[in-house]
Every structure is written in C-alpha cells, then in structure tokens.
Design an enzyme around this catalytic site. Sequence first.
Site, short mmCIF file in Angstrom:
data_model
loop_
_atom_site.label_atom_id
_atom_site.label_comp_id
_atom_site.label_asym_id
_atom_site.label_seq_id
_atom_site.Cartn_x
_atom_site.Cartn_y
_atom_site.Cartn_z
CB SER A 49 -4.90 2.25 3.02
OG SER A 49 -4.31 1.06 3.49
CD GLU A 185 0.93 6.23 -1.93
OE1 GLU A 185 1.31 6.08 -0.75
OE2 GLU A 185 -0.26 6.22 -2.25
O1 KIV Z 1 -1.75 3.14 4.30
C1 KIV Z 1 -1.28 2.44 3.41
O2 KIV Z 1 -1.85 1.43 3.00
C2 KIV Z 1 0.00 2.83 2.82
C3 KIV Z 1 0.43 2.13 1.59
C4 KIV Z 1 -0.41 2.54 0.45
C5 KIV Z 1 1.87 2.31 1.31
O3 KIV Z 1 0.64 3.70 3.31
#
Ligand code: KIV
Length: 268
Positions: A49, A185
């Site tokens: 993310s 998720e």
């Molecule tokens: O990349 C990320 O932050 C994630 C979370 C949202 C679980 O995979």
Amino acid sequence: MSPRKPLTLHRLREMHAGGEKIAMLTCYDTTFARVLDHAGVDCLLVGDSLGMVLQGQPGTVPVTLEQMVYHTRCVAAGNRSAWLIGDLPFGSYQESRELALRSATALMQAGAHMVKLEGGGWTVETVRFLVERGVPVCAHLGLTPQSVHALGGWRIQGRDDAAADKLCRDARALSDAGASMLVLELMPSVLGATISRELPIPVIGIGAGPGCSGQVLVLHDMLGLAPERPPRFVRDFMAGAGGIADAVRQYVLAVKDGSFPDPTLHCY
Ligand code: KIV
C-alpha cells in the site's frame, strides 16, 4: 515498565487460540516503527500500500521488490519487538516458486520475519515451497489489491454462496500448506468470522468484521490522513486523540477490547 518480549509466531498462534485480539498496522519507515512498537502494536506490515500512501500511485501494482526491500530495512531499524511482515509485490512471486523464494529471501534479509503474498488456490504450492524452506508466510484473500483490475474494482468479495465457499476452501488449503497467518480483506463479517473460527492460524481482517483474530489498517488511514473519504472499514483514531502515539494506543486498545471494528459502522 519492562520492555515487552519480541512477538513470535508461537505467541501469535497462542493469542489466536486464546481469543486475545491481534493489533496490526502498516508501517513504512523507522520513526513510525518506533512509535508503533512502543504503543504496543503486535505486528507491523510493510505493505505494498506504500505505492498509494507514499508514492501517490493509483494502486499497488507499480511497487517493486527493490522498494519493498528498502522500506522493510527502514522499518526493521526502528522496530524492537513487533512481528514484522513484508509484502511480496506484484510480479515478485507469480512466475515460479523459485522466484518467490528469491524475493522472499531479499525481504527476510532486509529484516522481515514473515512474507505476505496475495491470492487463492494458485498460491498454495508456492506457500508450501516457501514454508518448507524456512520462510513463514502470511496469505491474503478476499479483495487482493494486486488483482484489482482482474476483480473489476474495489468491491466486496464473497457475497454469494459460491464465492464464499471458494474463499473458505482457499483459506483451508493455504493453512494446510503451512501459511501461519491469513489476511482477509473486504468481505461480509459473517464470512470473516467463519474462516477465523475454522482455521488454527491467526486471521487478520481489514473490512472483514469483528470475528477475525485481529485487525489491520493502513497507518495513514487510521491517522485521518487519507486524501479522499476512506472506506467504511476505516476509523479515524486521531479524532479526539492527544497525538499520534495516543491514537495508535487507542487503536491497540480498541482492537484488543473488541470495540473496533464496530458492526454498525465499519462492517459489511
Ligand atoms: O499493502 C497493504 O497495506 C495490505 C493491507 C491493506 C492488508 O496488504
């Protein structure tokens, strides 16, 4: 207060078995790693993310292994006792089990205790291959952001019986293959609770309801820094907090006492 003991997989499994909720947050740098670790966050996820949060990309697909290694090293430098998970980015594990092992090695050498990869049945053999070679693996099912284009957008997964059954079967297969944690998720709470109850491993939800063994949020979202209206499953812990460390402590408390997520506000 004496410093807490480093979290281990054994301890996380005990927490799942004993019903003690696990608090996880994403983390991308040394300073936040220190703050989160001191505030009692159990697991730090160096999530891809960071493509959106740090780089301003529209999704996680552009993130490279080199970037994940860099941020994992930064987080490891500030962390003392939390369990540290590094995301395998898009393109770093799909091609072959051998490529997955090379990519996982890079993250582990940068300080990750475990790697996370996205996907259902097709990842089972990769998970087994990594686990047999000493790499702890966290699987990730439901809305898997690296496949957002294939999934047709950011939409709730497992809504009908067939899709829910498939997620349950994939979760079981990944756990049987040796995954020692699972992220779920964006799915109905009832499905998150069913999968968490049926598996012997900790199941961490993000938009998957209060029945999971723990919760994860993107750090910048729970600090109220999202540029747009955040998804329903996010709570802004800065509202009313006395600063960042306090907001993070409130998050840990709310996860541990089960008041976050609230079924009337944050769930599907
Ligand atoms: O990349 C990320 O932050 C994630 C979370 C949202 C679980 O995979």
